[in-house]
Design an enzyme around this catalytic site. Structure first.
Site, PDB file in Angstrom:
ATOM      1  N   GLY A 110      -1.736   1.936  -6.983  1.00  0.00           N
ATOM      2  CA  GLY A 110      -2.543   2.048  -8.192  1.00  0.00           C
ATOM      3  C   GLY A 110      -2.064   3.167  -9.094  1.00  0.00           C
ATOM      4  O   GLY A 110      -2.057   3.038 -10.330  1.00  0.00           O
ATOM      5  N   CYS A 156       0.866  -1.183   0.000  1.00  0.00           N
ATOM      6  CA  CYS A 156       0.000   0.000   0.000  1.00  0.00           C
ATOM      7  C   CYS A 156       0.897   1.226   0.000  1.00  0.00           C
ATOM      8  O   CYS A 156       1.531   1.532   1.014  1.00  0.00           O
ATOM      9  CB  CYS A 156      -0.941   0.015   1.202  1.00  0.00           C
ATOM     10  SG  CYS A 156      -1.951   1.512   1.280  1.00  0.00           S
ATOM     11  N   HIS A 211      -2.510  -5.419 -10.097  1.00  0.00           N
ATOM     12  CA  HIS A 211      -3.279  -4.308 -10.644  1.00  0.00           C
ATOM     13  C   HIS A 211      -3.737  -4.611 -12.055  1.00  0.00           C
ATOM     14  O   HIS A 211      -2.994  -5.187 -12.862  1.00  0.00           O
ATOM     15  CB  HIS A 211      -2.441  -3.028 -10.680  1.00  0.00           C
ATOM     16  CG  HIS A 211      -2.147  -2.466  -9.331  1.00  0.00           C
ATOM     17  ND1 HIS A 211      -2.956  -1.536  -8.714  1.00  0.00           N
ATOM     18  CD2 HIS A 211      -1.143  -2.724  -8.464  1.00  0.00           C
ATOM     19  CE1 HIS A 211      -2.447  -1.247  -7.520  1.00  0.00           C
ATOM     20  NE2 HIS A 211      -1.357  -1.957  -7.350  1.00  0.00           N
ATOM     21  N   GLU A 265     -10.168  -0.870  -4.993  1.00  0.00           N
ATOM     22  CA  GLU A 265      -9.186  -1.765  -4.386  1.00  0.00           C
ATOM     23  C   GLU A 265      -9.827  -3.079  -3.950  1.00  0.00           C
ATOM     24  O   GLU A 265     -10.949  -3.095  -3.434  1.00  0.00           O
ATOM     25  CB  GLU A 265      -8.530  -1.095  -3.176  1.00  0.00           C
ATOM     26  CG  GLU A 265      -7.683   0.122  -3.534  1.00  0.00           C
ATOM     27  CD  GLU A 265      -6.859   0.583  -2.349  1.00  0.00           C
ATOM     28  OE1 GLU A 265      -6.296  -0.267  -1.636  1.00  0.00           O
ATOM     29  OE2 GLU A 265      -6.801   1.812  -2.129  1.00  0.00           O
ATOM     30  N   CYS A 316      -5.015   5.767  -4.282  1.00  0.00           N
ATOM     31  CA  CYS A 316      -4.309   4.487  -4.173  1.00  0.00           C
ATOM     32  C   CYS A 316      -2.905   4.699  -4.719  1.00  0.00           C
ATOM     33  O   CYS A 316      -2.727   4.908  -5.929  1.00  0.00           O
ATOM     34  CB  CYS A 316      -5.036   3.395  -4.952  1.00  0.00           C
ATOM     35  SG  CYS A 316      -4.179   1.803  -4.970  1.00  0.00           S
TER      36      CYS A 316
END
Length: 276
Positions: free
Chosen positions: A222, A75, A161, A210, A219
């Site tokens: 992301g 994260c 992803h 997510e 994110c």
């Protein structure tokens, strides 16, 4: 069991930070869900734990739990908050630190105005390592989701992803597509679904759903995945500003084999104690 916490956010992606070094606690998945509950708990996208390192090269261990109680490998927004939190709690005097996650070692650097730069490491494109059910790596893949034929980028930034280029991130159909992509059977461990709108070669807009959480205001991993995908398709330069609902991040990538650098803000919302 009383648990002390600090509520933080990075560009609107919000976290409950818990120091398990100075308070010896063990949280179960149901405890994570209770803490993350926005009506009956503190409320957050993810719960982040500070633990002693297991690897000699690391200063801390950084554990990430989604709102549904599942553990995540990475994260980026949380990593920035992690760096500020351990300095705020005086667990370290370092401005640059190494933390171990479930997927890698990360370098975090505190900067001016509470910004933090995160070295996310190199992106992973090998399908088996994402994991993604394809035989060979490619810049784009065909994917059928919610009855639509899509062309997506798929990669790992320590977590999987799937990124789709769109003309408008405010398109009302993206919620349906996001839910279908993040739980798609071709991603055995699920995926974070990103929707990338390109403004120009240095600026993009992004919307992310997510896994284990749903749509979030930002994110970090992301944003990194979306920029890497856009660069591989020759749509973007090597330094890009990513605008998300909660704020802006800067992502830099120099190409294959190089680490992705992500910089953005951190904020402390409040501190308290919750009894579990």
């Amino acid at each position: 069991m009383p648990v002390k916490f600090t509520k933080m956010h990075g560009a609107g992606n919000d976290f409950v930070m818990i120091d398990t070094i100075s308070q010896r606690i063990k949280l179960r998945p149901r405890d994570i869900r209770r803490i993350a509950d926005r009506r009956r708990g503190v409320g957050c996208d993810q719960v982040l734990l500070v633990e002693p390192p297991e690897q000699p090269a690391a200063d801390f261990r950084y554990r990430i739990f989604n709102a549904d109680g599942s553990e995540a490998g990475q994260c980026g927004n949380g990593a920035r908050c992690f760096a500020r939190f351990v300095r705020h709690r005086r667990l370290t005097h370092l401005n640059k630190m190494v933390v171990e996650t479930g997927s890698s070692l990360m370098t975090l650097s505190l900067m001016d105005n509470h910004a933090v730069e995160v070295n996310m490491g190199p992106p992973v494109f090998t399908p088996a390592e994402i994991p993604f059910l394809r035989d060979q790596p490619a810049p784009e893949y065909d994917l059928t989701a919610a009855g639509e034929q899509l062309r997506v980028g798929a990669l790992s930034m320590g977590n999987p992803h799937a990124v789709l280029r769109v003309s408008d991130v405010n398109d009302g159909s993206l919620e349906r597509l996001g839910e279908a992509m993040r739980s798609h059977e071709d991603f055995p461990e699920g995926a974070n679904a990103g929707f990338l709108e390109i403004v120009d070669r240095q600026n993009v807009r992004l919307r992310v759903f997510e896994r284990g959480v749903g749509e979030t205001e930002a994110c970090g991993s992301g944003a990194c995945a979306a920029v890497v995908y856009g660069q591989r398709m020759d749509w973007l330069d090597d330094r890009v500003t990513v605008e998300l609902t909660g704020g802006k991040l800067t992502v830099q990538w120099q190409g294959d084999g190089k680490s992705v650098l992500m910089t953005g803000p951190t904020a402390i919302s409040f501190e308290g104690t919750i009894r579990l």
